[in-house]
Write a protein that holds these residues in place. Sequence first.
Motif, PDB file in Angstrom:
ATOM      1  N   ARG A   1       1.326  -0.401  -4.521  1.00 53.35           N
ATOM      2  CA  ARG A   1       2.701  -0.335  -5.003  1.00 53.35           C
ATOM      3  C   ARG A   1       2.955  -1.340  -6.128  1.00 53.35           C
ATOM      4  O   ARG A   1       3.865  -1.161  -6.931  1.00 53.35           O
ATOM      5  CB  ARG A   1       3.680  -0.627  -3.875  1.00 53.35           C
ATOM      6  CG  ARG A   1       3.712   0.429  -2.814  1.00 53.35           C
ATOM      7  CD  ARG A   1       4.896   0.191  -1.879  1.00 53.35           C
ATOM      8  NE  ARG A   1       4.827   1.061  -0.728  1.00 53.35           N
ATOM      9  CZ  ARG A   1       5.236   2.322  -0.714  1.00 53.35           C
ATOM     10  NH1 ARG A   1       5.740   2.858  -1.799  1.00 53.35           N
ATOM     11  NH2 ARG A   1       5.142   3.044   0.375  1.00 53.35           N
ATOM     12  N   ARG A   2       2.194  -2.402  -6.180  1.00 49.94           N
ATOM     13  CA  ARG A   2       2.429  -3.446  -7.181  1.00 49.94           C
ATOM     14  C   ARG A   2       1.102  -3.919  -7.758  1.00 49.94           C
ATOM     15  O   ARG A   2       0.044  -3.497  -7.329  1.00 49.94           O
ATOM     16  CB  ARG A   2       3.194  -4.600  -6.550  1.00 49.94           C
ATOM     17  CG  ARG A   2       2.488  -5.218  -5.373  1.00 49.94           C
ATOM     18  CD  ARG A   2       3.300  -6.376  -4.792  1.00 49.94           C
ATOM     19  NE  ARG A   2       2.557  -6.977  -3.699  1.00 49.94           N
ATOM     20  CZ  ARG A   2       2.940  -6.983  -2.448  1.00 49.94           C
ATOM     21  NH1 ARG A   2       4.081  -6.418  -2.111  1.00 49.94           N
ATOM     22  NH2 ARG A   2       2.213  -7.554  -1.524  1.00 49.94           N
ATOM     23  N   GLY A   3       1.189  -4.801  -8.730  1.00 51.87           N
ATOM     24  CA  GLY A   3      -0.010  -5.321  -9.378  1.00 51.87           C
ATOM     25  C   GLY A   3      -0.266  -4.610 -10.692  1.00 51.87           C
ATOM     26  O   GLY A   3       0.483  -3.725 -11.112  1.00 51.87           O
ATOM     27  N   ASP A   4      -1.370  -4.981 -11.365  1.00 51.51           N
ATOM     28  CA  ASP A   4      -1.657  -4.384 -12.669  1.00 51.51           C
ATOM     29  C   ASP A   4      -2.162  -2.945 -12.550  1.00 51.51           C
ATOM     30  O   ASP A   4      -2.203  -2.218 -13.540  1.00 51.51           O
ATOM     31  CB  ASP A   4      -2.659  -5.248 -13.450  1.00 51.51           C
ATOM     32  CG  ASP A   4      -3.960  -5.462 -12.696  1.00 51.51           C
ATOM     33  OD1 ASP A   4      -3.990  -5.258 -11.475  1.00 51.51           O
ATOM     34  OD2 ASP A   4      -4.950  -5.841 -13.352  1.00 51.51           O
ATOM     35  N   LYS A   5      -2.526  -2.490 -11.356  1.00 50.18           N
ATOM     36  CA  LYS A   5      -2.957  -1.098 -11.146  1.00 50.18           C
ATOM     37  C   LYS A   5      -1.976  -0.358 -10.232  1.00 50.18           C
ATOM     38  O   LYS A   5      -2.370   0.522  -9.478  1.00 50.18           O
ATOM     39  CB  LYS A   5      -4.347  -1.060 -10.537  1.00 50.18           C
ATOM     40  CG  LYS A   5      -5.438  -1.566 -11.456  1.00 50.18           C
ATOM     41  CD  LYS A   5      -6.794  -1.406 -10.814  1.00 50.18           C
ATOM     42  CE  LYS A   5      -7.880  -1.891 -11.732  1.00 50.18           C
ATOM     43  NZ  LYS A   5      -9.196  -1.759 -11.121  1.00 50.18           N
ATOM     44  N   ALA A   6      -0.691  -0.706 -10.336  1.00 55.04           N
ATOM     45  CA  ALA A   6       0.321  -0.071  -9.485  1.00 55.04           C
ATOM     46  C   ALA A   6       0.360   1.431  -9.742  1.00 55.04           C
ATOM     47  O   ALA A   6       0.266   1.876 -10.888  1.00 55.04           O
ATOM     48  CB  ALA A   6       1.689  -0.686  -9.748  1.00 55.04           C
TER      49      ALA A   6
ATOM     50  N   LEU B   1       0.833  -1.204   0.000  1.00 50.80           N
ATOM     51  CA  LEU B   1       0.000   0.000   0.000  1.00 50.80           C
ATOM     52  C   LEU B   1       0.868   1.254   0.000  1.00 50.80           C
ATOM     53  O   LEU B   1       1.666   1.462   0.911  1.00 50.80           O
ATOM     54  CB  LEU B   1      -0.920  -0.009   1.229  1.00 50.80           C
ATOM     55  CG  LEU B   1      -1.928   1.113   1.361  1.00 50.80           C
ATOM     56  CD1 LEU B   1      -2.946   1.048   0.229  1.00 50.80           C
ATOM     57  CD2 LEU B   1      -2.643   1.010   2.698  1.00 50.80           C
ATOM     58  N   ALA B   2       0.724   2.093  -1.023  1.00 55.04           N
ATOM     59  CA  ALA B   2       1.511   3.323  -1.121  1.00 55.04           C
ATOM     60  C   ALA B   2       0.800   4.492  -0.464  1.00 55.04           C
ATOM     61  O   ALA B   2       1.431   5.329   0.176  1.00 55.04           O
ATOM     62  CB  ALA B   2       1.794   3.653  -2.580  1.00 55.04           C
ATOM     63  N   ALA B   3      -0.531   4.572  -0.633  1.00 55.39           N
ATOM     64  CA  ALA B   3      -1.276   5.716  -0.100  1.00 55.39           C
ATOM     65  C   ALA B   3      -2.740   5.341   0.074  1.00 55.39           C
ATOM     66  O   ALA B   3      -3.232   4.397  -0.554  1.00 55.39           O
ATOM     67  CB  ALA B   3      -1.157   6.909  -1.035  1.00 55.39           C
TER      68      ALA B   3
ATOM     69  N   THR C   1      -7.350   3.215  -6.780  1.00 57.98           N
ATOM     70  CA  THR C   1      -8.294   2.125  -6.987  1.00 57.98           C
ATOM     71  C   THR C   1      -9.136   1.921  -5.732  1.00 57.98           C
ATOM     72  O   THR C   1      -8.763   2.374  -4.647  1.00 57.98           O
ATOM     73  CB  THR C   1      -7.547   0.819  -7.340  1.00 57.98           C
ATOM     74  OG1 THR C   1      -8.502  -0.222  -7.568  1.00 57.98           O
ATOM     75  CG2 THR C   1      -6.598   0.386  -6.227  1.00 57.98           C
ATOM     76  N   THR C   2     -10.249   1.238  -5.903  1.00 56.98           N
ATOM     77  CA  THR C   2     -11.077   0.861  -4.761  1.00 56.98           C
ATOM     78  C   THR C   2     -10.948  -0.636  -4.468  1.00 56.98           C
ATOM     79  O   THR C   2     -11.624  -1.154  -3.583  1.00 56.98           O
ATOM     80  CB  THR C   2     -12.554   1.221  -5.005  1.00 56.98           C
ATOM     81  OG1 THR C   2     -12.995   0.599  -6.198  1.00 56.98           O
ATOM     82  CG2 THR C   2     -12.738   2.731  -5.104  1.00 56.98           C
ATOM     83  N   ASP C   3     -10.069  -1.310  -5.210  1.00 55.73           N
ATOM     84  CA  ASP C   3      -9.814  -2.733  -4.974  1.00 55.73           C
ATOM     85  C   ASP C   3      -8.665  -2.873  -3.981  1.00 55.73           C
ATOM     86  O   ASP C   3      -7.737  -2.063  -3.964  1.00 55.73           O
ATOM     87  CB  ASP C   3      -9.425  -3.438  -6.286  1.00 55.73           C
ATOM     88  CG  ASP C   3     -10.511  -3.366  -7.328  1.00 55.73           C
ATOM     89  OD1 ASP C   3     -11.711  -3.383  -6.948  1.00 55.73           O
ATOM     90  OD2 ASP C   3     -10.189  -3.257  -8.531  1.00 55.73           O
ATOM     91  N   LEU C   4      -8.713  -3.926  -3.182  1.00 63.28           N
ATOM     92  CA  LEU C   4      -7.615  -4.172  -2.241  1.00 63.28           C
ATOM     93  C   LEU C   4      -6.347  -4.504  -2.996  1.00 63.28           C
ATOM     94  O   LEU C   4      -6.380  -5.086  -4.077  1.00 63.28           O
ATOM     95  CB  LEU C   4      -7.989  -5.323  -1.293  1.00 63.28           C
ATOM     96  CG  LEU C   4      -9.127  -5.027  -0.311  1.00 63.28           C
ATOM     97  CD1 LEU C   4      -9.463  -6.267   0.492  1.00 63.28           C
ATOM     98  CD2 LEU C   4      -8.783  -3.879   0.602  1.00 63.28           C
ATOM     99  N   CYS C   5      -5.230  -4.110  -2.425  1.00 57.54           N
ATOM    100  CA  CYS C   5      -3.934  -4.330  -3.083  1.00 57.54           C
ATOM    101  C   CYS C   5      -3.533  -5.810  -3.005  1.00 57.54           C
ATOM    102  O   CYS C   5      -3.852  -6.500  -2.044  1.00 57.54           O
ATOM    103  CB  CYS C   5      -2.845  -3.500  -2.394  1.00 57.54           C
ATOM    104  SG  CYS C   5      -3.102  -1.724  -2.548  1.00 57.54           S
ATOM    105  N   PRO C   6      -2.801  -6.282  -4.043  1.00 56.80           N
ATOM    106  CA  PRO C   6      -2.340  -7.681  -4.042  1.00 56.80           C
ATOM    107  C   PRO C   6      -1.194  -7.883  -3.043  1.00 56.80           C
ATOM    108  O   PRO C   6      -0.520  -6.990  -2.651  1.00 56.80           O
ATOM    109  CB  PRO C   6      -1.863  -7.899  -5.464  1.00 56.80           C
ATOM    110  CG  PRO C   6      -1.594  -6.555  -6.025  1.00 56.80           C
ATOM    111  CD  PRO C   6      -2.442  -5.588  -5.251  1.00 56.80           C
TER     112      PRO C   6
END
Length: 184
Positions: free
Chosen positions: A170-175, A146-148, A179-184
């Motif tokens: 910080r990572r994933g296809d939406k780095a 999580l960046a922010a 987004t409103t999706d939880l981070c990988p």
Amino acid sequence: MSESRQRKSLVWIIGVVGIGVIAAMIIVKIWFAATVFLPSDTATAEVIEPLDPEEQIVRDMVAPVVPGTPVMPAGLPALNPNDYSRDLARFVPIELGMARYAAQDELLLYYNSDAGSGSKVSSTERTVDGDMIFVIRRSGLKDDSLAAEETYARFTDDVLVGFGSRIQCRRGDKANEWTTDLCP
């Protein structure tokens, strides 16, 4: 010397010493305030010109942080509630119907809860269509995914009528995208 007289002398001595200590504390407090909070040389004191309100908001909200870490944008773009999630905001300790200042205090406490970790918290508020919008962001998180995170709160007549959160991974296809999706 009688015992009564010795007690009176001792009381007077203690009283005089107490008054001396209090006077010394007052003098030290005045000296400290004069040396710390007042400029020592008024001829070289810097005069700061006030900024216009929009420039002040940008200055307050944007500060140097780790490269790639988001901070409040320089411009104040229109807020789209569809870019935020109420479900993601379930971790934020506010509820619909809360008074504006109580909700803002809760958000500030929540976002500043790990202030010692080096993260940067910034916030702004503005009026949109008669409603007050408060946006708070925490960036520079030490989390590896999580960046922010950011939360908005909308108040009508100083009552919370809407809120939501979004995050930046910080990572994933939406780095590095909000987004409103939880981070990988």
